[in-house]
Design a protein around this motif. Sequence first.
Motif, mmCIF file in Angstrom:
data_model
loop_
_atom_site.group_PDB
_atom_site.id
_atom_site.type_symbol
_atom_site.label_atom_id
_atom_site.label_comp_id
_atom_site.label_asym_id
_atom_site.label_seq_id
_atom_site.Cartn_x
_atom_site.Cartn_y
_atom_site.Cartn_z
ATOM 1 N N LEU A 166 0.761 -1.146 0.042
ATOM 2 C CA LEU A 166 0.006 -0.016 -0.027
ATOM 3 C C LEU A 166 0.744 1.383 -0.155
ATOM 4 O O LEU A 166 0.607 2.099 -0.585
ATOM 5 C CB LEU A 166 -1.010 0.018 1.239
ATOM 6 C CG LEU A 166 -1.873 -1.144 1.252
ATOM 7 C CD1 LEU A 166 -2.944 -1.010 2.367
ATOM 8 C CD2 LEU A 166 -2.825 -1.031 -0.100
ATOM 9 N N ARG A 167 1.857 1.088 0.706
ATOM 10 C CA ARG A 167 2.664 2.539 0.835
ATOM 11 C C ARG A 167 3.410 2.577 -0.640
ATOM 12 O O ARG A 167 3.919 3.859 -0.906
ATOM 13 C CB ARG A 167 3.869 2.426 1.974
ATOM 14 C CG ARG A 167 3.111 2.298 3.170
ATOM 15 C CD ARG A 167 4.175 2.888 4.414
ATOM 16 N NE ARG A 167 3.910 4.534 4.062
ATOM 17 C CZ ARG A 167 2.956 5.301 4.362
ATOM 18 N NH1 ARG A 167 1.913 4.739 5.143
ATOM 19 N NH2 ARG A 167 2.938 6.684 4.474
ATOM 20 N N GLY A 168 3.703 1.514 -1.340
ATOM 21 C CA GLY A 168 4.253 1.600 -2.653
ATOM 22 C C GLY A 168 3.294 2.303 -3.492
ATOM 23 O O GLY A 168 3.636 3.280 -4.290
ATOM 24 N N ILE A 169 1.783 1.895 -3.578
ATOM 25 C CA ILE A 169 0.834 2.627 -4.074
ATOM 26 C C ILE A 169 0.791 4.262 -3.892
ATOM 27 O O ILE A 169 0.744 4.943 -4.608
ATOM 28 C CB ILE A 169 -0.540 1.756 -3.767
ATOM 29 C CG1 ILE A 169 -0.248 0.302 -4.748
ATOM 30 C CG2 ILE A 169 -1.590 2.671 -4.775
ATOM 31 C CD1 ILE A 169 -1.594 -0.253 -4.289
ATOM 32 N N ILE A 170 0.938 4.406 -2.687
ATOM 33 C CA ILE A 170 0.840 5.561 -2.230
ATOM 34 C C ILE A 170 2.083 6.822 -2.603
ATOM 35 O O ILE A 170 1.731 7.810 -3.429
ATOM 36 C CB ILE A 170 0.975 5.838 -0.659
ATOM 37 C CG1 ILE A 170 -0.460 5.304 0.229
ATOM 38 C CG2 ILE A 170 1.022 7.545 -0.090
ATOM 39 C CD1 ILE A 170 -0.031 5.269 1.624
ATOM 40 N N SER A 171 3.021 6.095 -2.748
ATOM 41 C CA SER A 171 4.278 6.836 -3.363
ATOM 42 C C SER A 171 4.133 6.998 -5.049
ATOM 43 O O SER A 171 4.779 8.094 -5.317
ATOM 44 C CB SER A 171 5.522 5.907 -3.228
ATOM 45 O OG SER A 171 5.460 4.912 -4.017
ATOM 46 N N LYS A 172 3.065 6.390 -5.806
ATOM 47 C CA LYS A 172 3.032 6.509 -6.962
ATOM 48 C C LYS A 172 1.548 7.193 -7.158
ATOM 49 O O LYS A 172 1.194 6.938 -8.666
ATOM 50 C CB LYS A 172 3.239 4.966 -7.768
ATOM 51 C CG LYS A 172 4.722 4.556 -7.610
ATOM 52 C CD LYS A 172 5.588 5.402 -8.339
ATOM 53 C CE LYS A 172 7.099 4.790 -8.237
ATOM 54 N NZ LYS A 172 8.075 5.678 -9.098
ATOM 55 N N LEU A 173 0.984 7.806 -6.607
ATOM 56 C CA LEU A 173 -0.432 8.349 -6.820
ATOM 57 C C LEU A 173 -0.506 9.462 -7.714
ATOM 58 O O LEU A 173 -1.268 9.622 -8.540
ATOM 59 C CB LEU A 173 -1.060 8.577 -5.417
ATOM 60 C CG LEU A 173 -1.468 7.487 -4.506
ATOM 61 C CD1 LEU A 173 -2.314 8.130 -3.293
ATOM 62 C CD2 LEU A 173 -2.708 6.718 -5.408
ATOM 63 N N ASP A 174 0.554 10.151 -7.707
ATOM 64 C CA ASP A 174 0.813 11.328 -8.557
ATOM 65 C C ASP A 174 0.884 10.846 -10.081
ATOM 66 O O ASP A 174 0.358 11.578 -10.917
ATOM 67 C CB ASP A 174 2.075 12.074 -8.075
ATOM 68 C CG ASP A 174 1.866 13.002 -6.858
ATOM 69 O OD1 ASP A 174 0.620 13.226 -6.641
ATOM 70 O OD2 ASP A 174 2.902 13.314 -6.553
ATOM 71 N N TYR A 175 1.560 9.649 -10.084
ATOM 72 C CA TYR A 175 1.633 9.130 -11.527
ATOM 73 C C TYR A 175 0.422 8.686 -12.055
ATOM 74 O O TYR A 175 -0.109 8.914 -13.079
ATOM 75 C CB TYR A 175 2.725 7.989 -11.417
ATOM 76 C CG TYR A 175 2.480 7.205 -12.695
ATOM 77 C CD1 TYR A 175 3.233 7.267 -14.046
ATOM 78 C CD2 TYR A 175 1.522 5.920 -12.889
ATOM 79 C CE1 TYR A 175 3.236 6.372 -15.074
ATOM 80 C CE2 TYR A 175 1.466 5.201 -13.804
ATOM 81 C CZ TYR A 175 2.257 5.480 -15.230
ATOM 82 O OH TYR A 175 2.133 4.747 -16.107
ATOM 83 N N VAL A 176 -0.489 8.174 -11.008
ATOM 84 C CA VAL A 176 -1.927 7.363 -11.534
ATOM 85 C C VAL A 176 -2.707 8.937 -11.402
ATOM 86 O O VAL A 176 -3.534 8.909 -12.806
ATOM 87 C CB VAL A 176 -2.434 6.746 -10.418
ATOM 88 C CG1 VAL A 176 -3.665 6.445 -10.721
ATOM 89 C CG2 VAL A 176 -1.600 5.447 -10.220
ATOM 90 N N ALA A 177 -2.601 10.002 -11.040
ATOM 91 C CA ALA A 177 -3.478 11.153 -11.002
ATOM 92 C C ALA A 177 -3.023 11.662 -12.491
ATOM 93 O O ALA A 177 -4.093 12.336 -13.095
ATOM 94 C CB ALA A 177 -3.006 12.029 -9.907
ATOM 95 N N ARG A 178 -1.756 11.748 -12.760
ATOM 96 C CA ARG A 178 -1.560 12.228 -14.182
ATOM 97 C C ARG A 178 -1.899 11.679 -15.306
ATOM 98 O O ARG A 178 -2.129 12.414 -16.389
ATOM 99 C CB ARG A 178 0.272 12.402 -14.227
ATOM 100 C CG ARG A 178 0.759 13.709 -13.528
ATOM 101 C CD ARG A 178 2.105 13.830 -13.869
ATOM 102 N NE ARG A 178 3.034 12.662 -13.813
ATOM 103 C CZ ARG A 178 3.714 12.468 -12.845
ATOM 104 N NH1 ARG A 178 3.718 12.912 -11.709
ATOM 105 N NH2 ARG A 178 4.614 11.211 -12.907
ATOM 106 N N LEU A 179 -2.129 10.388 -15.178
ATOM 107 C CA LEU A 179 -3.061 9.722 -16.311
ATOM 108 C C LEU A 179 -4.247 10.309 -16.704
ATOM 109 O O LEU A 179 -4.772 10.263 -17.664
ATOM 110 C CB LEU A 179 -3.167 8.143 -15.986
ATOM 111 C CG LEU A 179 -2.087 7.159 -16.208
ATOM 112 C CD1 LEU A 179 -2.589 5.863 -15.571
ATOM 113 C CD2 LEU A 179 -1.814 7.000 -17.491
ATOM 114 N N GLY A 180 -5.106 11.140 -15.686
ATOM 115 C CA GLY A 180 -6.202 11.471 -15.821
ATOM 116 C C GLY A 180 -7.519 10.567 -15.342
ATOM 117 O O GLY A 180 -8.520 11.031 -15.659
#
Length: 553
Positions: A30-44
Motif C-alpha cells: 500500500l505504501r508503494g501505491i501511495i508513493s505513485k499516486l501522482d503518476y496515476v493522477a497524471r494519467l487522468g
Amino acid sequence: MKSTWWKESVIYQIYPRSFKDSNGDGIGDLRGIISKLDYVARLGVDAIWLNPIFTSPNDDNGYDISDYRDIMADFGTMADFDELLHQMHLRKLKLILDLVPNHSSDEHFWFQESRKDRDNPYRDYYHWWPAENGKPNHRESYFDVNRDAWAYDQQTNAYYLHYFSKKQPDLNWENPALRKEIYDILRFWFDKGVDGFRMDVVPFISKDTSFPPIPDKYNGNFGDFYAKGPHLHQYLQEMNREVLSQYNCVSIAEGVGVKPEDVELFIDPQRQELDMLYHFEGMSIGYTPDGFKEPDPAGYSLLQFKQVYSKWDKAFEKGWGTIYLGNHDQPRMLSRWGNDNDEFRERSSKLLHTFLLTMRATPFIYYGDELGMSNIKFDDINDYRDIETLNMHQYLLQTGGDVERFMRAQQQTARDNGRTPFQWDNAANAGFSQADPWLKVNPNYVKINAAEQEDDPNSILNYVRQLIQLRKTYPTLIYGDYQLLDPANPQVYSYARSNEDGKFLIALNFSDKDASFNTNVDLASAQVVQGNYPNPQKDHNLRPWEAVIYRLT
C-alpha cells in the motif's frame, strides 16, 4: 441518460502485489501505491480498483480471504490503508475495493468454527453435505487438481463445496446470518470512505441446496449453470436495499456466466441491484474448442470481436456497461489482441486504448497497459505462481494430458503474464523493488518503462493521457449512441458515436497490413482529433494498426 460519476469515470486497475514495493521484500504494498499516486493522477483516471488487500493465506493471491476487516501483512497495515484513502481523495481519485462474496478462505474464523462439529453456530455459513447420505451430485471446480468441487472433511464426516480451490469454501448465502455478515463488512468499508466495490463471481452466490444434477444443456459450461441460482436477484436486491442504496457508491459485478439476455436483470436501475457488470464473452474469442485457454494458431476473428462487443453494447442499453481488454485474470492486452513485436507494438497498443476509450461503457485500464507492457511468456513451470496454471499442469500430468501443448498455450494466455511487476524504469527489477520480486520482471523493462515514456510526446503513455482527456472533453464519447459501421470488414473495426452534442467516427485497423473501410461519411471535411500516425489520411484508407478518431461536422 442520467449522468453519474461512475459512468463518466476511467478506472485504473492495480494489482497491489505487483505495482510498487516500498519496504524491500519483493512484494508490492500500500505504501508503494501511495508513493505513485501522482503518476496515476497524471494519467487522468478518476478511480482505482484494487485487487484484494485483505488478510489472506494467498492460496489464490488474495481471493481467499481469512479476515474481511483487516489488511494482509504483505501489503501493510490499516493505518497504511487509511493514509492511501486519504491521499487518493486529496487527488480526487476514488477507491474501489474487491469484495469476494462467494467464498472465503478455509482459514477464516467462520470456516474454522464451521468444521468443528455439525451443531456449531457457524455450520450453516458454508455448504456441507453429510457423507452418510452418499456423495452429492458432481460440481466442477475451477482450480481443484481433480476438478471436483466437493472436498471430504474427516472431522465431521462430511463434504464441503468449493467452486474454486479446496482452500476457498463457498459461503452459504441461503443463510440470512451469513448475508448480514457480508452487509456489515460492506458498511465497515463504506463508513471508512471507500467509493465502491467490484464483486468477484457474484453471480455464483445463490445455490439450489438440494444440489440436483447439472442439466445436460450446460454441456461443460458449468459457470452458466452456477450463475442461475434460485435466489440470486433476491439477494442482490436485498444488498442494494440494506447497504448500497445508503451510499454514493458504485457496484460492479464480475459477470461470469451471465448472458446478454440476462444482463439487464443485474443493471437495470429499476430493479435496484447493481450498477455495472463486465462480461467474459469477449475474452473467449480466438480460443480452440478443445484446449485449455489455447489460442487458435490462425488468430482471432475481428468479425466475431465486432459482433460480440456490438451485441453487448445493446445488452447494456437498459443500464450501463464496462469495457476492458485485460485484467488480473487475463494475459496482457497487447499480446492477446495486438501485436507485441517491436514493429507494431506501439501502434497496436495505442489502437487498443483508442477502442477502450471511445466505446459506450466505463473503461478499465489495467496497470502497465498504458506503457505497452506485454506477456513474459514463461517456458518453465517453476516460474509460474498462479494456482490456475500450477493446478492445471498437475492435472495434465496425472491424467496423461499434453503438457507441452499446455505450456505453449500458457505463454500466450496464463494469468501470470498480466501480473508481472510494473516497469517503472530501467534500474534493477524495473524499479519495482530492491529485492528479488515475487514474480519475475519482464526482461523488456530495459526499453519499456514509465521513465522512458514520461517526457516522450509520442509515447504510448502520453497517447493514453491524451485519449482520456479527449473523452472528458467530448461527452459524446461517453454518452453518445454507438453504431457499428462496415460490419463485414475483416480488418477494420469502424463505428460512430453520436448524440445532440456531436458525432464522431472511429476507425481501427486491427491488422499488420494496409486496409480500407466503407462508410457513407465524407471524411474530407472531418476534423482528426486523435490518431496514432502523423498526418492521417482522410480517404478511408488505414495503415497497419492505424487508429483515427474523426469529429464530423
